[in-house]
Write a protein that holds these residues in place. Structure first.
Motif, PDB file in Angstrom:
ATOM      1  N   MET A  80       0.847  -1.188   0.000  1.00  0.00           N
ATOM      2  CA  MET A  80       0.000   0.000   0.000  1.00  0.00           C
ATOM      3  C   MET A  80       0.891   1.251   0.000  1.00  0.00           C
ATOM      4  SD  MET A  80      -3.031   0.785   2.648  1.00  0.00           S
ATOM      5  CE  MET A  80      -4.398   1.652   2.027  1.00  0.00           C
ATOM      6  N   LYS A  81       0.518   2.222  -0.820  1.00  0.00           N
ATOM      7  CA  LYS A  81       1.322   3.445  -0.920  1.00  0.00           C
ATOM      8  C   LYS A  81       1.128   4.320   0.312  1.00  0.00           C
ATOM      9  CE  LYS A  81       1.958   5.284  -5.098  1.00  0.00           C
ATOM     10  NZ  LYS A  81       1.578   6.100  -6.238  1.00  0.00           N
ATOM     11  N   ASN A  82       2.184   4.969   0.679  1.00  0.00           N
ATOM     12  CA  ASN A  82       2.122   5.918   1.785  1.00  0.00           C
ATOM     13  C   ASN A  82       1.350   7.162   1.339  1.00  0.00           C
ATOM     14  OD1 ASN A  82       2.524   7.301   4.116  1.00  0.00           O
ATOM     15  ND2 ASN A  82       4.722   7.551   3.878  1.00  0.00           N
ATOM     16  N   LEU A  83       0.577   7.747   2.252  1.00  0.00           N
ATOM     17  CA  LEU A  83      -0.252   8.898   1.906  1.00  0.00           C
ATOM     18  C   LEU A  83       0.587  10.075   1.430  1.00  0.00           C
ATOM     19  CD1 LEU A  83      -3.074  10.176   1.880  1.00  0.00           C
ATOM     20  CD2 LEU A  83      -2.675  10.884   4.225  1.00  0.00           C
ATOM     21  N   LEU A  84       1.746  10.290   2.054  1.00  0.00           N
ATOM     22  CA  LEU A  84       2.582  11.436   1.704  1.00  0.00           C
ATOM     23  C   LEU A  84       3.730  11.048   0.768  1.00  0.00           C
ATOM     24  CD1 LEU A  84       2.770  13.179   5.183  1.00  0.00           C
ATOM     25  CD2 LEU A  84       1.341  13.779   3.253  1.00  0.00           C
ATOM     26  N   SER A  85       3.554  10.007  -0.007  1.00  0.00           N
ATOM     27  CA  SER A  85       4.631   9.573  -0.886  1.00  0.00           C
ATOM     28  C   SER A  85       4.763  10.460  -2.116  1.00  0.00           C
ATOM     29  CB  SER A  85       4.421   8.123  -1.305  1.00  0.00           C
ATOM     30  OG  SER A  85       3.224   8.005  -2.048  1.00  0.00           O
ATOM     31  N   SER A  86       3.661  11.025  -2.583  1.00  0.00           N
ATOM     32  CA  SER A  86       3.752  11.866  -3.776  1.00  0.00           C
ATOM     33  C   SER A  86       4.004  13.322  -3.394  1.00  0.00           C
ATOM     34  CB  SER A  86       2.477  11.762  -4.608  1.00  0.00           C
ATOM     35  OG  SER A  86       1.410  12.403  -3.960  1.00  0.00           O
ATOM     36  N   GLU A  87       4.634  14.014  -4.288  1.00  0.00           N
ATOM     37  CA  GLU A  87       4.975  15.426  -4.065  1.00  0.00           C
ATOM     38  C   GLU A  87       3.711  16.277  -3.962  1.00  0.00           C
ATOM     39  OE1 GLU A  87       8.050  17.958  -3.244  1.00  0.00           O
ATOM     40  OE2 GLU A  87       8.185  15.842  -3.702  1.00  0.00           O
ATOM     41  N   ARG A  88       2.709  15.940  -4.747  1.00  0.00           N
ATOM     42  CA  ARG A  88       1.458  16.700  -4.736  1.00  0.00           C
ATOM     43  C   ARG A  88       0.770  16.590  -3.375  1.00  0.00           C
ATOM     44  NH1 ARG A  88      -4.003  15.488  -8.136  1.00  0.00           N
ATOM     45  NH2 ARG A  88      -4.992  17.479  -7.761  1.00  0.00           N
ATOM     46  N   SER A  89       0.725  15.411  -2.803  1.00  0.00           N
ATOM     47  CA  SER A  89       0.092  15.219  -1.498  1.00  0.00           C
ATOM     48  C   SER A  89       0.822  15.993  -0.399  1.00  0.00           C
ATOM     49  CB  SER A  89       0.068  13.736  -1.135  1.00  0.00           C
ATOM     50  OG  SER A  89      -0.720  13.016  -2.033  1.00  0.00           O
ATOM     51  N   LYS A  90       2.140  16.025  -0.484  1.00  0.00           N
ATOM     52  CA  LYS A  90       2.920  16.780   0.499  1.00  0.00           C
ATOM     53  C   LYS A  90       2.568  18.262   0.451  1.00  0.00           C
ATOM     54  CE  LYS A  90       6.861  13.679   0.409  1.00  0.00           C
ATOM     55  NZ  LYS A  90       8.270  13.524   0.035  1.00  0.00           N
ATOM     56  N   TRP A  91       2.479  18.818  -0.758  1.00  0.00           N
ATOM     57  CA  TRP A  91       2.177  20.249  -0.888  1.00  0.00           C
ATOM     58  C   TRP A  91       0.753  20.563  -0.455  1.00  0.00           C
ATOM     59  CZ3 TRP A  91       5.361  24.002  -0.779  1.00  0.00           C
ATOM     60  CH2 TRP A  91       6.653  23.838  -1.256  1.00  0.00           C
ATOM     61  N   ILE A  92      -0.173  19.667  -0.727  1.00  0.00           N
ATOM     62  CA  ILE A  92      -1.556  19.884  -0.280  1.00  0.00           C
ATOM     63  C   ILE A  92      -1.615  19.912   1.236  1.00  0.00           C
ATOM     64  CG2 ILE A  92      -3.842  18.819  -0.184  1.00  0.00           C
ATOM     65  CD1 ILE A  92      -3.408  17.949  -3.093  1.00  0.00           C
ATOM     66  N   CYS A  93      -0.880  19.026   1.898  1.00  0.00           N
ATOM     67  CA  CYS A  93      -0.837  19.024   3.367  1.00  0.00           C
ATOM     68  C   CYS A  93      -0.189  20.289   3.912  1.00  0.00           C
ATOM     69  CB  CYS A  93      -0.089  17.793   3.868  1.00  0.00           C
ATOM     70  SG  CYS A  93      -1.014  16.266   3.649  1.00  0.00           S
ATOM     71  N   VAL A  94       0.877  20.743   3.280  1.00  0.00           N
ATOM     72  CA  VAL A  94       1.553  21.974   3.718  1.00  0.00           C
ATOM     73  C   VAL A  94       0.623  23.169   3.579  1.00  0.00           C
ATOM     74  CG1 VAL A  94       3.411  23.586   3.143  1.00  0.00           C
ATOM     75  CG2 VAL A  94       3.884  21.141   3.287  1.00  0.00           C
ATOM     76  N   ILE A  95      -0.068  23.271   2.454  1.00  0.00           N
ATOM     77  CA  ILE A  95      -0.992  24.386   2.238  1.00  0.00           C
ATOM     78  C   ILE A  95      -2.134  24.331   3.250  1.00  0.00           C
ATOM     79  CG2 ILE A  95      -2.676  25.333   0.604  1.00  0.00           C
ATOM     80  CD1 ILE A  95      -0.695  24.526  -1.624  1.00  0.00           C
ATOM     81  N   GLY A  96      -2.629  23.138   3.543  1.00  0.00           N
ATOM     82  CA  GLY A  96      -3.687  22.987   4.539  1.00  0.00           C
ATOM     83  C   GLY A  96      -3.237  23.421   5.919  1.00  0.00           C
ATOM     84  N   LEU A  97      -2.032  23.022   6.313  1.00  0.00           N
ATOM     85  CA  LEU A  97      -1.514  23.418   7.629  1.00  0.00           C
ATOM     86  C   LEU A  97      -1.295  24.925   7.719  1.00  0.00           C
ATOM     87  CD1 LEU A  97       1.026  20.533   8.300  1.00  0.00           C
ATOM     88  CD2 LEU A  97      -1.152  20.947   9.453  1.00  0.00           C
ATOM     89  N   VAL A  98      -0.815  25.528   6.642  1.00  0.00           N
ATOM     90  CA  VAL A  98      -0.617  26.985   6.628  1.00  0.00           C
ATOM     91  C   VAL A  98      -1.968  27.692   6.736  1.00  0.00           C
ATOM     92  CG1 VAL A  98       0.106  28.924   5.179  1.00  0.00           C
ATOM     93  CG2 VAL A  98       1.577  26.923   5.423  1.00  0.00           C
TER      94      VAL A  98
END
Length: 49
Positions: A1-19
């Motif tokens: 199973m793929k990790n949720l934060l494995s893709s670059e797009r998912s990482k940026w979406i999480c960063v934008i959400g936290l900001v």
């Protein structure tokens, strides 16, 4: 199973959400309205037809 934060797009979406959450909390704590500007009595609005 793929990790949720494995893709670059998912990482940026999480960063934008936290900001966005951090900015909302900060704005709520920073922006305050002085009590001198509030009306003494609540204003009643009636619509006439």
């Amino acid at each position: 199973m793929k990790n949720l934060l494995s893709s670059e797009r998912s990482k940026w979406i999480c960063v934008i959400g936290l900001v966005a959450i951090g900015a909302g909390i900060t704005a709520k704590n920073v922006i305050s309205y002085p009590t001198e500007c509030l009306p003494a009595e609540p204003i009643e609005v009636r619509h006439s037809i």
